[in-house]
Design an enzyme around this catalytic site. Structure first.
Site, PDB file in Angstrom:
ATOM      1  N   CYS A 150      14.539  75.081  -8.489  1.00  0.00           N
ATOM      2  CA  CYS A 150      15.661  74.172  -8.757  1.00  0.00           C
ATOM      3  C   CYS A 150      15.480  72.790  -8.129  1.00  0.00           C
ATOM      4  O   CYS A 150      16.068  71.817  -8.596  1.00  0.00           O
ATOM      5  CB  CYS A 150      16.964  74.780  -8.251  1.00  0.00           C
ATOM      6  N   HIS A 193      23.053  73.497 -15.229  1.00  0.00           N
ATOM      7  CA  HIS A 193      21.941  73.520 -14.270  1.00  0.00           C
ATOM      8  C   HIS A 193      20.618  73.821 -14.978  1.00  0.00           C
ATOM      9  O   HIS A 193      20.119  74.934 -14.908  1.00  0.00           O
ATOM     10  CB  HIS A 193      22.249  74.569 -13.191  1.00  0.00           C
ATOM     11  N   CYS A 230      19.361  73.341  -3.321  1.00  0.00           N
ATOM     12  CA  CYS A 230      18.649  74.522  -2.830  1.00  0.00           C
ATOM     13  C   CYS A 230      17.639  74.969  -3.877  1.00  0.00           C
ATOM     14  O   CYS A 230      17.716  74.583  -5.043  1.00  0.00           O
ATOM     15  CB  CYS A 230      19.623  75.650  -2.509  1.00  0.00           C
TER      16      CYS A 230
END
Length: 398
Positions: free
Chosen positions: A91, A354, A384
């Protein structure tokens, strides 16, 4: 060697829902749209000769072809001579790309760098591991590339959501708090859309018409309109049946999108008479046990602030945390003792989406929009990543 690094242009695509409005576009195609949008804002830079390097995040690279970052660069019209690297830090990939770009300029290796990331989770393929040697007998299985390489922990095989449940238990965060956070994220995103807060950062994506139908344009994030408060509050828990707190509705969805940031040295800034949007003041990264990836940003942010020479966290005007889960936004705000009104003021990934390899740049792009429109000067972005890590960047609006 100590020269400043400036952001002179940013752009992102709208974020599409899983199998939604952007499903006909590959990650590379989305990346090219975002990069073309960023290039259009700085006509002073010549795409044929001024760009030294592109560093682009991408997580689900299977079936995209070699070197997705290189493909993005050439599709956007950059020179064959540009150096290209694709980053996979899950990510945090696109934020790591920005950090690497800033480091390249700081070290004197480059003067103009494109950084960002792209992802089409919709188009990530299924794998058939047994096919290489040939399945000899009985049934075989297809492995979901999104789940295997994007959403499951590589060390214990558990879904990221299982670790989000651990975070909720460890830090006493309730289902109600997570649902409230998610609803607020949607409401802030809806309000921001309505007020045009995202308009300057979003580049429309043209979708080719099917069977003679006219082309259409996707101009806004798809997910925020999907809020249904009653359904969100009644959604079943996904990762822990008894006393669970994490649901599909209070977690980020699966998405498609891309974002690009153009970085330049002070030398090029002056030579080309470019207007700087922000200066990258510093960055920091941290990691701990994989199961606690959710609160790794709280370790990275202090490192970034120290690197930026900022002693008081309260002097930061706005924070942008990637909301992989509602619990991520809640726990890092809690640990760092932040004023919630300064965090994700336009909503976050729970509502916006996302797209894994894009999100690290998307939060930086949106943070800059917030600083420009809400009167802030110093902003901190953090994200994160699976495996227990996190990255953070400090920017100062100019």
């Amino acid at each position: 060697m100590s020269q400043n690094v400036y952001i002179v242009s940013t752009a992102r695509t709208p974020i599409g829902s899983f199998q939604g409005s952007l499903s006909s576009k590959t990650a590379v195609e989305l990346g090219a749209v975002a990069l073309k949008g960023a290039l259009a804002k700085v006509p002073e830079l010549d795409a044929s000769k001024d760009f030294d390097e592109i560093i682009f995040g991408n997580v689900l690279s299977a079936n995209l072809g070699q070197a997705p970052a290189r493909q993005v660069a050439l599709a956007a019209g950059l020179s064959n001579h540009i150096v290209a690297s694709t980053v996979n830090k899950v990510c945090a990939s696109a934020m790591k790309a920005i950090i690497l770009g800033a480091q390249s300029i700081k070290c004197g290796n480059a003067d103009v760098v494109v950084a960002g990331g792209c992802e089409s989770m919709t188009n990530a393929p299924y794998y058939m591991p047994a096919a290489r040697a040939g399945a000899k007998f009985g049934q075989t299985v297809l492995v979901d590339g999104v789940e295997r390489d994007g959403l499951n922990d590589a060390y214990d095989g558990l879904a990221m959501g299982v670790h989000a449940e651990k975070c909720a238990r460890d830090w006493d965060i309730t289902r109600e708090q997570q649902d409230n956070f998610a609803i607020e994220s949607y409401q802030k995103s809806q309000k921001s859309q309505k007020e045009g807060k995202f308009d300057n950062e979003i580049v429309p994506v043209t979708i080719k018409g099917f069977r003679g139908k006219p082309d259409t344009q996707v101009t806004k994030d798809e997910e925020p309109a999907r809020l249904h408060v009653e359904k969100l509050r009644s959604a079943r828990t996904v990762f822990q049946k008894e006393n669970g707190t994490v649901t599909a509705a209070n977690a980020s969805p699966i998405n498609d999108g891309a974002a690009a940031v153009i970085l330049v040295s002070e030398k090029v800034l002056k030579e080309k008479n470019l207007k700087p949007l922000a200066i990258i003041k510093g960055w920091g990264e941290a990691a701990h046990q994989p199961a606690d990836f959710t609160w790794a940003p709280s370790l990275a942010v202090p490192k970034a602030l120290k690197h930026a020479g900022i002693e008081d966290i309260n002097s930061v005007d706005y924070f942008e945390f990637n909301e992989a889960f509602s619990v991520v936004g809640l726990v890092n705000t809690k640990i760092l003792k932040l004023d919630p009104s300064k965090v994700n003021v336009y909503g976050g990934a729970v509502a916006l989406g996302h797209p894994l390899g894009c999100s690290g740049a998307r939060v930086v792009v949106t943070l800059l929009s917030i600083l420009q429109q809400e009167g802030g000067k110093i902003g901190v972005a953090a994200i994160c990543n699976g495996g227990g890590g996190a990255s953070s960047i400090v920017i100062e609006k100019i």
